[in-house]
Design a protein around this motif. Sequence first.
Motif, PDB file in Angstrom:
ATOM      1  N   TRP A 219      72.857  29.035  80.481  1.00 11.84           N
ATOM      2  CA  TRP A 219      72.283  29.596  79.260  1.00 11.84           C
ATOM      3  C   TRP A 219      73.249  30.572  78.585  1.00 11.84           C
ATOM      4  CZ3 TRP A 219      69.811  29.240  75.157  1.00 11.84           C
ATOM      5  CH2 TRP A 219      69.392  30.344  74.425  1.00 11.84           C
ATOM      6  N   SER A 223      74.238  29.903  74.834  1.00 13.51           N
ATOM      7  CA  SER A 223      73.843  30.854  73.790  1.00 13.51           C
ATOM      8  C   SER A 223      75.062  31.477  73.118  1.00 13.51           C
ATOM      9  CB  SER A 223      72.934  31.938  74.361  1.00 13.51           C
ATOM     10  OG  SER A 223      73.571  32.642  75.407  1.00 13.51           O
ATOM     11  N   ASP A 233      65.020  34.770  73.950  1.00 11.06           N
ATOM     12  CA  ASP A 233      65.982  34.618  75.044  1.00 11.06           C
ATOM     13  C   ASP A 233      65.193  34.668  76.354  1.00 11.06           C
ATOM     14  OD1 ASP A 233      68.022  34.775  76.879  1.00 11.06           O
ATOM     15  OD2 ASP A 233      69.159  36.303  75.795  1.00 11.06           O
ATOM     16  N   ILE A 235      65.417  32.351  79.406  1.00 11.69           N
ATOM     17  CA  ILE A 235      65.796  31.298  80.349  1.00 11.69           C
ATOM     18  C   ILE A 235      65.141  31.486  81.724  1.00 11.69           C
ATOM     19  CG2 ILE A 235      67.926  32.446  81.104  1.00 11.69           C
ATOM     20  CD1 ILE A 235      67.219  28.642  80.714  1.00 11.69           C
ATOM     21  N   LYS A 260      66.122  23.422  81.513  1.00 16.92           N
ATOM     22  CA  LYS A 260      66.988  23.278  80.337  1.00 16.92           C
ATOM     23  C   LYS A 260      66.217  22.633  79.182  1.00 16.92           C
ATOM     24  CE  LYS A 260      71.214  22.866  83.099  1.00 16.92           C
ATOM     25  NZ  LYS A 260      72.329  21.985  83.538  1.00 16.92           N
ATOM     26  N   MET A 263      64.038  25.144  77.577  1.00 10.49           N
ATOM     27  CA  MET A 263      64.780  26.074  76.727  1.00 10.49           C
ATOM     28  C   MET A 263      65.164  25.431  75.408  1.00 10.49           C
ATOM     29  SD  MET A 263      65.694  29.280  77.007  1.00 10.49           S
ATOM     30  CE  MET A 263      65.552  29.800  75.302  1.00 10.49           C
TER      31      MET A 263
END
Length: 514
Positions: A219, A223, A233, A235, A260, A263
């Motif tokens: 992440w 990011s 934010d 994760i 994932k 996210m």
Amino acid sequence: MASASCTAPKTASEFHPTVWGDFFISYEPPPLQQSEKWMRERSDQLRKVVSQLFDAFDGVAEKMNLVDTLQRLGIDHLFEEEIATTLNIIHNVFNKFKHRDGSFIIDITKNPKGLLSLYDAANLLTHNEEALQKAILFSRHHLELMKSNLKSPLAEQVSRALQIPLSRTLKRVEAISYILEYNVHEQTYNPSILELAKLDFNLLQHIHQRELKTITQWWEDLSNDIGLDYIRDRIVECYFWSYSIYFEEEYTRARMILAKFFMLTSLLDDTYDTRATLEECRKLNVAIQSWDESDVSVLPDYLKKFFLKVMSNFVEFENELEPHIKHRNAYNRKVFQLLSGYYLQEAEWFHHNYIPSFKEQIEVSVMSAGIQALSVCILVVMGDIVTEEALEWAIGNNDAVRAGGEVARFMDDMAAFKNGRNKLDVASSVECYIKEYNVTSEVALAKIGSLVEDAWKTINQAHIDRRELLPFVHRVTNLSRSMAILFLDKRDAYTYSKDFKGTMVSHFIKTIPL
């Protein structure tokens, strides 16, 4: 009539920053209390000892207590065959609580453990089961009356059940509490069972910590590359969601891919909700529907890297699947595209100041809750045990999948109504119900709450009707169970995750003393 926001960018929502940062990248867990090799060997020895108890116990009550104990301690996954065999011979659970005329035996009100068992079992009800509905009301009423006079740990167990019934509770959540409560004062106490539960929890936690290090690094790299400053934010929270679906050792790959995927859907949601203009929303959806890297040219600069990263991650998902199941990744792509379409519809409503009817709203918002997309991903990455029938069931948005979307949507909307809706969100189901039926917020919330209960009945029914798909129904139901804890008491522990940090510390940092 279209609003001026059709062309002007929105102001980004002020989501609070991550409460974790790069904690798990640099985190070095304390050494295990024993070597991992010793713990695994000891765990194997104890599994054999506990397995023999299924044959050693003759009575139905003893067998039921054993199953209940293993489930509460979170180690039933080690004894799936033994438990299945045991449950097949147990019938007529509710009869012991009733007279012949169907009324409840009043003496049960003097037995809090019996009442709690009745309450837990009755919450497995399906539609049109009036007797079980009465059992819930009866047992809940008496448990509420007596809970302040109960001793520990029964007092805590009753309080937890009244917040979230056991059938809706994540096994890993109950295990953390019950391991500390299961002791020599319990009638069913067995030191081998307790030692096994502690060993299993700590061994699995060690695996989860390593995974969190990897997923947090993924992440941070992503990011930093895409540079989106308006998103949630979250994760570690996404990993918790994934872990709540399957915490067992053999599902490392599934957990990582699903986290994932979580996210990426969250990034997509926040882009449609808090940053993109309507024209940008339309362009992003066109690019996602075509699934062609060349379409990146039509996107604004801030979305180009995001779009390309979505595509590259989906390629990586496929690369991690065995050759004979790589084709399943097409299901992941399809539901991501469907989700984008639902987000776009909500953006159209928002930008045109349109408040949909209640029916219109839930037809879209139940889908935009993302449960269908996540249910499909759950199955895609589970490996060879998943059938094509199961994948078609999930993508078809059938029974437990659809009901899971209703649980998520309605609980989310009730939390948003309580805490104040983001001004950039489309009108919620609560607001649409109030407007269409001209009722008070209390009436609307009660109605939405009843729809959550109906959805759980549908989920319970799926466990009966979908016996051939039961392992997959169970995993998808875990998604609904995770919603029950994240939206407990009308909070939103994903968006406002500060209040949820303590829970995750107990899962991912605190070990259980052996």
